[in-house]
Design a protein around this motif. Structure first.
Motif, PDB file in Angstrom:
ATOM      1  N   GLU A  62       0.646  -1.185  -0.036  1.00 30.32           N
ATOM      2  CA  GLU A  62       0.019  -0.054   0.099  1.00 30.32           C
ATOM      3  C   GLU A  62       0.806   1.446   0.083  1.00 30.32           C
ATOM      4  O   GLU A  62       0.389   2.238  -0.529  1.00 30.32           O
ATOM      5  CB  GLU A  62      -0.981  -0.003   1.330  1.00 30.32           C
ATOM      6  CG  GLU A  62      -2.057  -1.073   1.133  1.00 30.32           C
ATOM      7  CD  GLU A  62      -2.974  -1.160  -0.186  1.00 30.32           C
ATOM      8  OE1 GLU A  62      -3.116   0.001  -0.548  1.00 30.32           O
ATOM      9  OE2 GLU A  62      -3.578  -2.002  -0.648  1.00 30.32           O
TER      10      GLU A  62
ATOM     11  N   GLY B  93       0.593   3.782  -3.195  1.00 29.50           N
ATOM     12  CA  GLY B  93       0.289   5.421  -2.807  1.00 29.50           C
ATOM     13  C   GLY B  93       1.497   6.179  -3.338  1.00 29.50           C
ATOM     14  O   GLY B  93       0.817   7.251  -4.217  1.00 29.50           O
TER      15      GLY B  93
ATOM     16  N   CYS C  89       1.368   5.260  -7.674  1.00 33.18           N
ATOM     17  CA  CYS C  89       0.215   5.934  -8.537  1.00 33.18           C
ATOM     18  C   CYS C  89       0.165   7.235  -8.635  1.00 33.18           C
ATOM     19  O   CYS C  89       0.159   7.805  -9.599  1.00 33.18           O
ATOM     20  CB  CYS C  89      -0.987   5.312  -7.676  1.00 33.18           C
ATOM     21  SG  CYS C  89      -1.333   3.682  -7.794  1.00 33.18           S
ATOM     22  N   LYS C  90       0.647   8.077  -7.400  1.00 34.62           N
ATOM     23  CA  LYS C  90       0.856   9.413  -7.537  1.00 34.62           C
ATOM     24  C   LYS C  90       1.730   9.887  -8.359  1.00 34.62           C
ATOM     25  O   LYS C  90       1.224  10.980  -9.310  1.00 34.62           O
ATOM     26  CB  LYS C  90       0.539  10.128  -6.061  1.00 34.62           C
ATOM     27  CG  LYS C  90      -0.523  10.010  -5.282  1.00 34.62           C
ATOM     28  CD  LYS C  90      -0.322  10.843  -3.999  1.00 34.62           C
ATOM     29  CE  LYS C  90      -1.117  10.025  -2.802  1.00 34.62           C
ATOM     30  NZ  LYS C  90      -0.669  10.495  -1.733  1.00 34.62           N
TER      31      LYS C  90
ATOM     32  N   ARG D 108      -2.590  10.692  -9.401  1.00 34.06           N
ATOM     33  CA  ARG D 108      -3.644  10.509  -8.570  1.00 34.06           C
ATOM     34  C   ARG D 108      -3.509   9.210  -7.760  1.00 34.06           C
ATOM     35  O   ARG D 108      -2.699   8.417  -8.128  1.00 34.06           O
ATOM     36  CB  ARG D 108      -5.057  10.397  -9.293  1.00 34.06           C
ATOM     37  CG  ARG D 108      -4.981   9.526 -10.237  1.00 34.06           C
ATOM     38  CD  ARG D 108      -6.429   9.397 -11.153  1.00 34.06           C
ATOM     39  NE  ARG D 108      -6.360   8.288 -12.057  1.00 34.06           N
ATOM     40  CZ  ARG D 108      -6.493   6.779 -12.031  1.00 34.06           C
ATOM     41  NH1 ARG D 108      -6.545   6.232 -10.652  1.00 34.06           N
ATOM     42  NH2 ARG D 108      -6.567   6.151 -13.054  1.00 34.06           N
ATOM     43  N   GLU D 109      -4.250   8.948  -6.933  1.00 40.69           N
ATOM     44  CA  GLU D 109      -4.459   7.737  -6.250  1.00 40.69           C
ATOM     45  C   GLU D 109      -4.845   6.605  -7.070  1.00 40.69           C
ATOM     46  O   GLU D 109      -5.903   6.887  -7.756  1.00 40.69           O
ATOM     47  CB  GLU D 109      -5.327   7.700  -4.876  1.00 40.69           C
ATOM     48  CG  GLU D 109      -4.953   8.645  -3.981  1.00 40.69           C
ATOM     49  CD  GLU D 109      -4.427   8.289  -2.728  1.00 40.69           C
ATOM     50  OE1 GLU D 109      -3.952   7.121  -2.735  1.00 40.69           O
ATOM     51  OE2 GLU D 109      -4.019   9.313  -1.775  1.00 40.69           O
ATOM     52  N   CYS D 110      -4.865   5.187  -6.881  1.00 38.10           N
ATOM     53  CA  CYS D 110      -5.143   4.332  -7.553  1.00 38.10           C
ATOM     54  C   CYS D 110      -6.617   3.716  -7.114  1.00 38.10           C
ATOM     55  O   CYS D 110      -6.728   3.781  -5.805  1.00 38.10           O
ATOM     56  CB  CYS D 110      -3.998   2.791  -7.811  1.00 38.10           C
ATOM     57  SG  CYS D 110      -2.950   3.141  -9.117  1.00 38.10           S
TER      58      CYS D 110
ATOM     59  N   LYS E  24      -5.789  -1.486  -8.257  1.00 41.58           N
ATOM     60  CA  LYS E  24      -4.765  -2.071  -7.230  1.00 41.58           C
ATOM     61  C   LYS E  24      -4.947  -3.512  -7.603  1.00 41.58           C
ATOM     62  O   LYS E  24      -4.136  -4.392  -7.676  1.00 41.58           O
ATOM     63  CB  LYS E  24      -5.227  -1.614  -5.848  1.00 41.58           C
ATOM     64  CG  LYS E  24      -4.648  -0.056  -5.581  1.00 41.58           C
ATOM     65  CD  LYS E  24      -4.795   0.055  -4.057  1.00 41.58           C
ATOM     66  CE  LYS E  24      -4.847   1.475  -3.624  1.00 41.58           C
ATOM     67  NZ  LYS E  24      -4.952   1.590  -2.224  1.00 41.58           N
TER      68      LYS E  24
END
Lengths: 200, 133
Positions: B103, B107, B110-111, B116-118, B123
């Motif tokens: 995670e 975090g 992805c960003k 942006r967040e996934c 995920k």
């Protein structure tokens, strides 16, 4: 030994706790044989006396701050620099190095208590002395101290060098940087030729 | 004597608790409770290789920029040059064995890559893809 239900019960209760106990032990400064790349594997007084900067002794720091690059020794920057770096981890030299608050605090504590001004190593003290009080460098490679030591190396040889990652990867040239050793006999430049003779 | 046997048995069994398969399964369950479903390695792969244009005009980024398109090979952190060991759990048994680590990197990565967040769906697809390699 006689086997009974009582003993088995204790076993069942204690066993799941084992990984936590081992983990707690590993979080303290340690030096096992299977040391991850970058951490001190052995200490003897001779090596200690040759060290230029106090080596990394914190496993959390080694893991979290050694995943994208060489884990820089805390004694390479003053406390205020580490505070600045640790407070803007989501904007970290064009990368995202954010941590959850608990880890961030733990690592911040390790870095600030072992920062250059808290180190008894001569090089750390000289480094602090070379930084103006109104300056807060976030790169060791930006400090006057670093520049003085590396001015003979042509910048374009390492700057933007995708292959070797520039000056920040201390250990591409200083073969024993992870042990805190930066002296001349350990230096190789990226093209794998010893540079001591040309540098002196 | 018997206690020792039990001890040994339990000790040899305990590492099994966090294999990649178990951890991924637990993650997928969590993503499902967040509304995701039908996880697909193929969808994960295409997202893995997709190039994301950057609003600031810098070079487009993809997961494969650092991890390469072949997960059985080592990759390289493009900003620092540091080696990244193979992502495939078949090659590198350490992979996908720690939910917190997964995670944390979702975090950050992805960003950094997509800006942006996934989502939970993305995920899950990524994990299916990585696991299949």
């Amino acid at each position: 030994m006689k086997f009974n239900a009582d003993k088995l019960l204790w076993l069942l209760i204690l066993l799941p706790a084992l990984p936590f106990i081992v983990n707690a032990y590993l979080d303290t400064p340690y030096a096992p044989a299977d040391t991850p790349a970058g951490m001190v594997s052995k200490t003897n007084w001779l090596q200690n006396s040759q060290r230029d900067f106090a080596p990394v002794t914190n496993r959390q720091y080694q893991t979290e701050c050694g995943s994208c690059h060489f884990a820089f020794q805390p004694g390479l920057l003053p406390q205020r620099s580490w505070e600045k770096i640790m407070n803007e981890l989501d904007q970290h030299f064009g990368d995202n190095a954010e941590l959850d608050t608990q880890l961030q605090q733990a690592i911040l504590y390790y870095l600030t208590t072992n920062s250059a001004e808290h180190s008894h190593y001569l090089r750390s003290q000289n480094l602090v002395a070379s930084i103006r009080p109104d300056e807060t460098p976030t790169r060791f490679t930006d400090t006057l101290y670093f520049k003085r030591k590396h001015h003979q190396i042509p910048e374009n040889q390492v700057k933007g060098d995708q292959e070797n990652g520039g000056f920040s990867n201390c250990n591409t040239c200083h073969q024993n940087a992870a042990q805190g050793l930066y002296n001349e006999q350990d230096i190789l430049i990226p093209d794998k030729k010893p540079v001591i003779s040309t540098m002196q | 004597m018997k206690t020792k046997t039990v001890l040994l048995l339990l000790l040899t069994c305990s590492p099994l608790v966090s294999t990649a398969a178990n951890v991924v399964e637990e993650r997928l369950q969590t993503y499902k409770t967040a509304g995701a479903k039908n996880f697909s390695a193929a969808a994960g792969q295409s997202l893995w290789n997709r190039q994301f244009e950057q609003p600031d005009g810098s070079k487009a980024r993809a997961c494969s920029s650092c991890h390469t398109t072949d997960l059985r090979q080592a990759g390289k952190q493009i900003n620092t040059g540091k080696l990244i060991e193979a992502m495939s759990p078949a090659i590198n048994p350490q992979r996908l064995t720690d939910a917190e680590k997964i995670e944390k990197w979702f975090g950050r990565n992805c960003k950094w890559t997509m800006g942006r967040e996934c989502t939970a769906q993305e995920k899950g697809d990524f994990l299916k893809f990585i696991q299949s390699q």
